[in-house]
Design an enzyme around this catalytic site. Structure first.
Site, PDB file in Angstrom:
ATOM      1  N   ASP A 188      19.032  -9.325   6.070  1.00  0.00           N
ATOM      2  CA  ASP A 188      18.104  -9.300   7.194  1.00  0.00           C
ATOM      3  C   ASP A 188      17.542 -10.713   7.354  1.00  0.00           C
ATOM      4  O   ASP A 188      17.988 -11.655   6.682  1.00  0.00           O
ATOM      5  CB  ASP A 188      17.032  -8.204   7.032  1.00  0.00           C
ATOM      6  CG  ASP A 188      15.955  -8.551   6.007  1.00  0.00           C
ATOM      7  OD1 ASP A 188      16.050  -9.613   5.346  1.00  0.00           O
ATOM      8  OD2 ASP A 188      15.015  -7.755   5.856  1.00  0.00           O
ATOM      9  N   HIS A 222      27.545  -4.330 -17.960  1.00  0.00           N
ATOM     10  CA  HIS A 222      27.088  -3.021 -18.460  1.00  0.00           C
ATOM     11  C   HIS A 222      26.986  -1.931 -17.397  1.00  0.00           C
ATOM     12  O   HIS A 222      27.194  -0.766 -17.705  1.00  0.00           O
ATOM     13  CB  HIS A 222      25.727  -3.172 -19.146  1.00  0.00           C
ATOM     14  CG  HIS A 222      25.813  -3.826 -20.486  1.00  0.00           C
ATOM     15  ND1 HIS A 222      24.775  -3.849 -21.383  1.00  0.00           N
ATOM     16  CD2 HIS A 222      26.837  -4.503 -21.089  1.00  0.00           C
ATOM     17  CE1 HIS A 222      25.147  -4.491 -22.483  1.00  0.00           C
ATOM     18  NE2 HIS A 222      26.397  -4.910 -22.336  1.00  0.00           N
ATOM     19  N   HIS A 263      29.866   1.747 -22.056  1.00  0.00           N
ATOM     20  CA  HIS A 263      29.194   1.623 -20.762  1.00  0.00           C
ATOM     21  C   HIS A 263      29.856   2.496 -19.699  1.00  0.00           C
ATOM     22  O   HIS A 263      29.209   2.899 -18.739  1.00  0.00           O
ATOM     23  CB  HIS A 263      29.158   0.158 -20.332  1.00  0.00           C
ATOM     24  CG  HIS A 263      28.500  -0.711 -21.360  1.00  0.00           C
ATOM     25  ND1 HIS A 263      27.165  -0.589 -21.666  1.00  0.00           N
ATOM     26  CD2 HIS A 263      29.008  -1.660 -22.183  1.00  0.00           C
ATOM     27  CE1 HIS A 263      26.865  -1.448 -22.635  1.00  0.00           C
ATOM     28  NE2 HIS A 263      27.968  -2.101 -22.965  1.00  0.00           N
ATOM     29  N   GLY A 317      14.304  -3.581  -0.629  1.00  0.00           N
ATOM     30  CA  GLY A 317      14.572  -2.594   0.425  1.00  0.00           C
ATOM     31  C   GLY A 317      16.062  -2.441   0.700  1.00  0.00           C
ATOM     32  O   GLY A 317      16.581  -1.322   0.840  1.00  0.00           O
ATOM     33  N   THR A 332      12.985  -9.526  -0.445  1.00  0.00           N
ATOM     34  CA  THR A 332      12.826  -9.331  -1.888  1.00  0.00           C
ATOM     35  C   THR A 332      14.108  -8.877  -2.585  1.00  0.00           C
ATOM     36  O   THR A 332      14.185  -8.937  -3.813  1.00  0.00           O
ATOM     37  CB  THR A 332      11.772  -8.233  -2.155  1.00  0.00           C
ATOM     38  OG1 THR A 332      12.218  -7.030  -1.491  1.00  0.00           O
ATOM     39  CG2 THR A 332      10.398  -8.639  -1.627  1.00  0.00           C
ATOM     40  N   CYS A 359      17.681  -9.650   1.354  1.00  0.00           N
ATOM     41  CA  CYS A 359      16.542  -9.449   2.257  1.00  0.00           C
ATOM     42  C   CYS A 359      15.403 -10.291   1.696  1.00  0.00           C
ATOM     43  O   CYS A 359      15.644 -11.217   0.922  1.00  0.00           O
ATOM     44  CB  CYS A 359      16.196  -7.961   2.420  1.00  0.00           C
ATOM     45  SG  CYS A 359      15.535  -7.134   0.965  1.00  0.00           S
TER      46      CYS A 359
HETATM   47  C1  RB5 Z   1      11.188  -7.919   5.992  1.00  0.00           C
HETATM   48  O1  RB5 Z   1       9.978  -8.484   6.395  1.00  0.00           O
HETATM   49  C2  RB5 Z   1      11.119  -7.473   4.545  1.00  0.00           C
HETATM   50  O2  RB5 Z   1      10.353  -6.315   4.455  1.00  0.00           O
HETATM   51  C3  RB5 Z   1      12.501  -7.247   4.004  1.00  0.00           C
HETATM   52  O3  RB5 Z   1      13.228  -8.424   4.102  1.00  0.00           O
HETATM   53  C4  RB5 Z   1      12.591  -6.846   2.546  1.00  0.00           C
HETATM   54  O4  RB5 Z   1      11.867  -7.717   1.732  1.00  0.00           O
HETATM   55  C5  RB5 Z   1      12.325  -5.438   2.229  1.00  0.00           C
HETATM   56  O5  RB5 Z   1      12.463  -4.978   1.090  1.00  0.00           O
END
Ligand code: RB5
Length: 150
Positions: free
Chosen positions: A8, A98, A133, A70, A67, A65
């Site tokens: 994203d 693993h 594993h 998501g 983090t 994305c």
């Molecule tokens: C988008 O703003 C953000 O929520 C997405 O990139 C991600 O970090 C979600 O887990």
């Protein structure tokens, strides 16, 4: 081996850096987008990559994305997918050795581009160890299929 990628807007910076690495190292790859920094919904790209990985024996996925969280959650809803969020080299190596992870997820707001390239390199060049594993990964599959018994 083939590589499929998706992201994203929060992960497009690291995805683009990884694509440069894939080109330089002659990997066969497909980029499912997104292609700009315009805000988009990460489950769309998770689904495209996850279904491509799940339908091919010899394909690994890379999802990015903000983090990595998501987009990995969404990918892990597709049957046959083991997507792992990784933030360091040890995680990228161990999730192949693993867990037989078939998708690595990373966060463009968590790690820098050089780190993302390094983690992708490790992930794509590390083999599953099998042995004990395999039993544990088979248990994950049994949970997914509703056949797991204690
Ligand atoms: C988008 O703003 C953000 O929520 C997405 O990139 C991600 O970090 C979600 O887990």
């Amino acid at each position: 081996m083939k590589v499929v990628l998706g992201c994203d807007h929060g992960g497009i910076n690291i995805k683009n850096a990884i694509i440069e690495y894939l080109k330089e190292n002659n990997f066969e790859y497909t980029d499912f987008g997104c292609y700009t920094e315009e805000s988009v919904d990460y489950p769309v790209y998770a689904y495209k990559v996850a279904t491509a990985v799940a339908s091919s024996e010899d394909t690994l996925g890379i999802l990015c994305c903000g983090t990595g969280i998501g987009i990995s959650m969404a990918a892990n809803k597709v049957k046959g997918i083991r997507a792992a969020v990784c933030t360091n080299e040890f995680m990228a190596e161990m999730t192949r050795r693993h867990n037989n992870a078939n998708i690595i997820a990373m966060g463009g707001r968590i790690i820098d581009e050089a780190t993302a390239v390094k983690l992708a390199d490790i992930f794509l060049n590390t083999e599953f160890e099998g042995d004990r594993h395999t039993r544990r990964v088979d248990m994950i599959t049994a949970i997914e299929e509703g056949t797991f018994e204690l």
